[in-house]
Design an enzyme around this catalytic site. Structure first.
Site, mmCIF file in Angstrom:
data_model
loop_
_atom_site.group_PDB
_atom_site.id
_atom_site.type_symbol
_atom_site.label_atom_id
_atom_site.label_comp_id
_atom_site.label_asym_id
_atom_site.label_seq_id
_atom_site.Cartn_x
_atom_site.Cartn_y
_atom_site.Cartn_z
ATOM 1 N N LYS A 1 16.388 40.744 -9.128
ATOM 2 C CA LYS A 1 15.203 39.927 -9.425
ATOM 3 C C LYS A 1 14.052 40.298 -8.493
ATOM 4 C CE LYS A 1 14.735 35.582 -7.673
ATOM 5 N NZ LYS A 1 15.122 34.190 -7.445
ATOM 6 N N GLY B 1 12.864 29.168 -13.443
ATOM 7 C CA GLY B 1 12.406 30.491 -13.881
ATOM 8 C C GLY B 1 13.469 31.572 -13.695
ATOM 9 N N ARG C 1 12.447 26.935 2.140
ATOM 10 C CA ARG C 1 12.240 28.305 1.647
ATOM 11 C C ARG C 1 11.098 29.031 2.351
ATOM 12 N NH1 ARG C 1 12.584 27.257 -4.586
ATOM 13 N NH2 ARG C 1 12.069 25.178 -3.847
ATOM 14 N N ASP D 1 0.818 -1.227 0.000
ATOM 15 C CA ASP D 1 0.000 0.000 0.000
ATOM 16 C C ASP D 1 0.848 1.273 0.000
ATOM 17 O OD1 ASP D 1 1.072 -0.104 2.511
ATOM 18 O OD2 ASP D 1 -0.827 -0.046 3.603
ATOM 19 N N ASP E 1 23.842 29.978 -8.159
ATOM 20 C CA ASP E 1 22.755 30.192 -7.204
ATOM 21 C C ASP E 1 22.736 29.012 -6.235
ATOM 22 O OD1 ASP E 1 20.636 31.457 -6.042
ATOM 23 O OD2 ASP E 1 19.355 31.443 -7.812
HETATM 24 C C1 R5P Z 1 15.853 32.400 -4.213
HETATM 25 O O1 R5P Z 1 15.926 32.973 -3.156
HETATM 26 C C2 R5P Z 1 16.784 31.280 -4.540
HETATM 27 O O2 R5P Z 1 18.096 31.655 -4.284
HETATM 28 C C3 R5P Z 1 16.647 30.840 -5.995
HETATM 29 O O3 R5P Z 1 17.047 31.892 -6.846
HETATM 30 C C4 R5P Z 1 15.247 30.440 -6.341
HETATM 31 O O4 R5P Z 1 14.662 29.676 -5.345
HETATM 32 C C5 R5P Z 1 15.222 29.668 -7.656
HETATM 33 O O5 R5P Z 1 13.912 29.264 -7.930
HETATM 34 P P1 R5P Z 1 13.388 29.050 -9.403
HETATM 35 O O6 R5P Z 1 14.331 28.123 -10.095
HETATM 36 O O7 R5P Z 1 12.015 28.449 -9.213
HETATM 37 O O8 R5P Z 1 13.302 30.398 -10.063
#
Ligand code: R5P
Length: 295
Positions: free
Chosen positions: A190, A224, A94, A37, A217
């Protein structure tokens, strides 16, 4: 000491570093099963009574969270001396504060549960804290490991590098990689709509003509942010554009494909297994655990 690890090679790396007492470091054995299950079952097979235990496991989805809790419970019940939990990736971090009235505080919810089992929790480039080292999040003691030196080392092959942060929050990351690569860095600005989640990035002259750009990053989730950053950077005639992050979630498969087509290289660490998770952090984790816990 027992190391229970999933997708990493930390025990071997610890043994190499600690040559004399390497016999003390053993790989822990867990029997993990799934019932018809979909429910999970965990049983510790190693004799861990009065032993220090290290668990290295990313929690990438809700099933991983349940599996990890069961593993920790089994280890605790079998009287381990200590439980040291390394979470290379941990979901829900987050939502680390209340942005809109009425929200749940996801990061605190998960960490409180995990802290109920573990003596020490290590995270890697956690969204909760930008620097490496010990910190407290809502009274929960944590330790943050920084993996950007490993990412920068991977890109030592770039001939004429320049690092770019896709938003102000990642400036320090870009600077740190630039230090290792001995080059300049810059950043983009951004904004994200809290309701639609849509990302927009302001146009900016980044002086990247003929440069091998490295956009770095902490996490690529939908992709995005990287798509918008790429649009601006590509117009400025760089020699190559390379994308790197610690945690490659890539929840939108089409955008992932598009990023891999447009960029010269897309690379992540192995905190989340994916097609481009080429940077193994096992050695870094081994080093950090041994230093911080004096093993
Ligand atoms: C934002 O604070 C993080 O550092 C990343 O830039 C973000 O979470 C990336 O998310 P996504 O790929 O959905 O734009």
């Amino acid at each position: 000491m027992y190391v229970f690890e999933f997708g990493f090679n930390v025990a071997e790396c610890m043994k190499k570093k600690q040559k004399k007492t390497a016999d003390n470091i053993k790989k822990g054995e867990i029997s993990l099963k799934t019932f018809p299950d979909g429910e999970f079952y965990a049983r510790v097979m190693s004799n861990i009574e009065s032993e220090d235990c290290i668990v290295v496991k990313s929690i990438c989805n809700s099933d991983d969270m349940i599996k990890t809790i069961l593993i920790l419970d089994a280890i605790k019940r079998n009287k381990a001396k200590s439980i040291n939990l390394v979470l290379p990736y941990l979901i829900y971090m987050r939502q680390d504060k209340i942005f809109l009235k009425g929200e749940a505080l996801s990061a605190e919810v998960l960490l409180k549960i995990l802290k109920g089992y573990a003596n020490n929790i290590f995270l890697i480039n956690s969204h909760l804290y930008k620097e490496a080292g010990k910190f407290k999040y809502n009274n929960i003691k944590l330790c943050n490991i920084d993996a950007f030196s490993e990412i920068a080392k991977y890109f030592m092959k770039l001939k004429n590098p320049k690092t770019i942060a896709p938003d102000k929050g990642a400036i320090e990351i870009a600077k740190q990689c630039a230090n290792v690569l001995n080059c300049e860095s810059n950043y983009l600005e951004k904004t994200r709509d809290l309701i639609t989640n849509e990302v927009s990035i302001k146009d900016k002259d980044l002086r990247v003509e003929n440069k091998d750009v490295l956009i770095c990053d902490d996490i690529i989730s939908s992709g995005g942010t990287m798509v918008e950053a790429l649009k601006i950077i590509k117009k400025q005639r760089p020699a190559t554009v390379n994308l790197a992050c610690v945690h490659g979630v890539f929840c939108d498969k089409e955008i992932f494909l598009m990023l891999r087509t447009i960029a010269d290289e897309v690379v992540t660490t192995n905190t989340i297994p994916n097609k481009v998770s080429k940077i193994d952090l096992s050695e870094l984790i081994a080093e950090e655990i041994m230093n911080k816990l004096n093993f």
